[in-house]
Design a protein around this motif. Structure first.
Motif, PDB file in Angstrom:
ATOM      1  N   VAL A 126       0.713  -1.157   0.062  1.00 28.46           N
ATOM      2  CA  VAL A 126      -0.049   0.051  -0.025  1.00 28.46           C
ATOM      3  C   VAL A 126       0.930   1.271   0.087  1.00 28.46           C
ATOM      4  CG1 VAL A 126      -1.769   1.426   1.251  1.00 28.46           C
ATOM      5  CG2 VAL A 126      -2.008  -1.068   1.092  1.00 28.46           C
ATOM      6  N   ASP A 127       2.034   1.357   0.792  1.00 26.41           N
ATOM      7  CA  ASP A 127       2.878   2.543   0.881  1.00 26.41           C
ATOM      8  C   ASP A 127       3.648   2.560  -0.500  1.00 26.41           C
ATOM      9  OD1 ASP A 127       2.283   2.841   3.388  1.00 26.41           O
ATOM     10  OD2 ASP A 127       3.907   1.846   4.237  1.00 26.41           O
ATOM     11  N   ARG A 128       3.943   1.239  -1.320  1.00 26.04           N
ATOM     12  CA  ARG A 128       4.506   1.390  -2.569  1.00 26.04           C
ATOM     13  C   ARG A 128       3.441   2.060  -3.453  1.00 26.04           C
ATOM     14  NH1 ARG A 128       9.192  -1.764  -3.056  1.00 26.04           N
ATOM     15  NH2 ARG A 128      10.253  -1.863  -1.143  1.00 26.04           N
ATOM     16  N   HIS A 129       2.164   1.446  -3.315  1.00 21.76           N
ATOM     17  CA  HIS A 129       1.277   2.116  -4.302  1.00 21.76           C
ATOM     18  C   HIS A 129       0.969   3.647  -4.124  1.00 21.76           C
ATOM     19  CE1 HIS A 129      -3.137   1.664  -6.162  1.00 21.76           C
ATOM     20  NE2 HIS A 129      -2.028   1.880  -7.008  1.00 21.76           N
ATOM     21  N   SER A 130       0.978   3.905  -2.989  1.00 24.94           N
ATOM     22  CA  SER A 130       0.700   5.670  -2.567  1.00 24.94           C
ATOM     23  C   SER A 130       1.955   6.290  -3.329  1.00 24.94           C
ATOM     24  CB  SER A 130       0.759   5.648  -1.016  1.00 24.94           C
ATOM     25  OG  SER A 130      -0.298   5.105  -0.516  1.00 24.94           O
ATOM     26  N   THR A 131       2.979   5.758  -3.097  1.00 20.13           N
ATOM     27  CA  THR A 131       4.523   6.461  -3.966  1.00 20.13           C
ATOM     28  C   THR A 131       4.137   6.534  -5.253  1.00 20.13           C
ATOM     29  OG1 THR A 131       5.628   5.788  -1.829  1.00 20.13           O
ATOM     30  CG2 THR A 131       6.944   6.539  -3.832  1.00 20.13           C
ATOM     31  N   TYR A 132       3.719   5.423  -5.816  1.00 23.89           N
ATOM     32  CA  TYR A 132       3.423   5.300  -7.100  1.00 23.89           C
ATOM     33  C   TYR A 132       2.527   6.488  -7.645  1.00 23.89           C
ATOM     34  CZ  TYR A 132       2.149   3.435 -11.923  1.00 23.89           C
ATOM     35  OH  TYR A 132       1.400   3.388 -13.141  1.00 23.89           O
ATOM     36  N   ILE A 133       1.381   6.449  -7.035  1.00 20.82           N
ATOM     37  CA  ILE A 133       0.362   7.387  -7.468  1.00 20.82           C
ATOM     38  C   ILE A 133       0.982   8.860  -7.497  1.00 20.82           C
ATOM     39  CG2 ILE A 133      -1.934   8.448  -6.906  1.00 20.82           C
ATOM     40  CD1 ILE A 133      -2.544   5.702  -5.787  1.00 20.82           C
ATOM     41  N   LYS A 134       1.531   9.134  -6.277  1.00 26.95           N
ATOM     42  CA  LYS A 134       1.953  10.640  -6.232  1.00 26.95           C
ATOM     43  C   LYS A 134       3.210  10.764  -7.346  1.00 26.95           C
ATOM     44  CE  LYS A 134       1.562  10.731  -1.312  1.00 26.95           C
ATOM     45  NZ  LYS A 134       2.319  10.711   0.052  1.00 26.95           N
ATOM     46  N   GLU A 135       4.134  10.027  -7.458  1.00 24.80           N
ATOM     47  CA  GLU A 135       5.095  10.181  -8.909  1.00 24.80           C
ATOM     48  C   GLU A 135       4.413  10.140 -10.153  1.00 24.80           C
ATOM     49  OE1 GLU A 135       7.724   6.883  -8.315  1.00 24.80           O
ATOM     50  OE2 GLU A 135       8.863   7.743  -6.701  1.00 24.80           O
ATOM     51  N   TYR A 136       3.328   9.476 -10.241  1.00 28.30           N
ATOM     52  CA  TYR A 136       2.592   9.639 -11.564  1.00 28.30           C
ATOM     53  C   TYR A 136       2.038  11.064 -12.034  1.00 28.30           C
ATOM     54  CZ  TYR A 136      -0.444   8.230 -15.268  1.00 28.30           C
ATOM     55  OH  TYR A 136      -1.100   8.199 -16.619  1.00 28.30           O
ATOM     56  N   HIS A 137       1.581  11.467 -10.770  1.00 32.80           N
ATOM     57  CA  HIS A 137       0.841  12.737 -10.703  1.00 32.80           C
ATOM     58  C   HIS A 137       1.707  13.809 -10.818  1.00 32.80           C
ATOM     59  CE1 HIS A 137      -3.086  11.100 -11.209  1.00 32.80           C
ATOM     60  NE2 HIS A 137      -3.354  10.638 -10.181  1.00 32.80           N
ATOM     61  N   SER A 138       2.872  13.757 -10.465  1.00 35.45           N
ATOM     62  CA  SER A 138       4.057  14.742 -10.213  1.00 35.45           C
ATOM     63  C   SER A 138       4.703  15.325 -11.607  1.00 35.45           C
ATOM     64  CB  SER A 138       4.765  14.333  -9.193  1.00 35.45           C
ATOM     65  OG  SER A 138       5.773  13.546  -9.675  1.00 35.45           O
TER      66      SER A 138
END
Length: 310
Positions: free
Chosen positions: A298-310
């Motif tokens: 879940v933590d890795r997925h959260s990071t992925y979402i943030k990086e995707y939108h940044s």
């Protein structure tokens, strides 16, 4: 590879209840990706092993070992973490919220109070109550959709259906591919229709290799989804090497490497940022490795979402 995949699907027997399954799936995704739900993350958890029929009117089949415990336990943890879960599971394997219930025989949970009434035995009352409450809450909130499969044909057709349906959810979708998928199969068109005669001597069967669908899932079906695959080996000496090769070959975001004899105690999450050993908490008898594994994912997925939108 694309030709092999197209050929596999074109020759596969059509899914039963295709229309109903598609409608339920689309409704579930629309509910959980809409503003009404706040736009939940959606994960497809695959669980259990696939069968390979040896006859079209199947009596005999080759099976892949998997109890479904990891998929069921992971589903519970994903729901707890706020996800909506599409649970793609092998019929007859472990179900979410049922791990604490006796499975052999399940009827030990119940007793007669008289000739017409039945109740849960006191020794299992708390476990049954919690299982029923948690399951009903997840379904009532629209956060659990269970879709069954048995054969390799059903599994891969349903995986494609789910992946293409989740395409618009983008990075907020995840695939957690814990199912044990057959590497070999008997092509449908070369399979005998009726039961193979047992009195005709030794049986020779030529198995074809199942096309690697993970590549097309990542490159075409659901390009933006976060993707976790699994690698199970019986030889710990080759496990990390095989998991690392799979990571590079299929370009997934992480591979959960587990060795057969220790899989309930620890796993290794292999990714481009390094390998992380995840263990259950040994000082807590009720602890399972999936509790800590899903927190990490879940933590890795959260990071992925943030990086995707940044």
């Amino acid at each position: 590879m694309e030709d092999e995949i197209s050929s596999f699907f074109e020759s596969s027997p059509p899914l039963k209840n295709m229309k109903e399954t598609t409608e339920n799936l689309n409704q579930f995704i629309e509910l959980n990706s809409s503003g009404f739900s706040g736009g939940r993350r959606i994960v497809c958890v695959t669980s259990g092993g696939t069968t390979v029929p040896l006859e079209q009117r199947c009596v005999r089949y080759i099976d892949n070992f998997s109890s479904g415990n990891r998929g069921a336990a992971s589903t519970e943890n994903f729901v707890k973490a706020g996800y909506a879960v599409i649970f793609l599971y092998r019929r007859g394997t472990c179900q979410p919220y049922c791990r604490s219930l006796p499975d052999d025989p399940f009827l030990e949970c119940f007793e007669f109070t008289d000739k017409t009434n039945i109740q849960v035995h006191k020794s299992h009352l708390e476990a049954v109550k919690m299982a029923v409450m948690d399951q009903q809450a997840a379904v009532a909130e629209g956060r659990l959709l269970k879709l069954p499969f048995s054969t390799i044909y059903e599994y891969l057709q349903m995986l494609r259906l789910i992946a293409t349906a989740l395409k618009d959810v983008g990075p907020c979708s995840m695939f957690y591919l814990a199912a044990a998928v057959s590497d070999f199969y008997v092509p449908w068109e070369s399979m005998t229709e009726h039961k193979i005669e047992s009195g005709s001597g030794p049986l020779d069967i030529r198995l074809a290799q199942v096309p690697k669908m993970l590549s097309i899932l990542r490159s075409n079906w659901a390009q933006k989804a976060f993707c976790i695959s699994f690698k199970l080996e019986t030889d710990s000496k080759i496990l990390i090497e095989k998991a690392t090769k799979a990571l590079r070959k299929y370009k997934v975001h992480a591979v959960v490497a587990n060795e057969l004899s220790t899989r309930k105690e620890e796993v290794v999450v292999v990714s481009s940022s390094g390998n992380v050993v995840v263990r259950r908490e040994c000082d807590k008898p009720e602890s399972i490795v999936e509790d800590n594994l899903i927190r990490l994912i879940v933590d890795r997925h959260s990071t992925y979402i943030k990086e995707y939108h940044s």
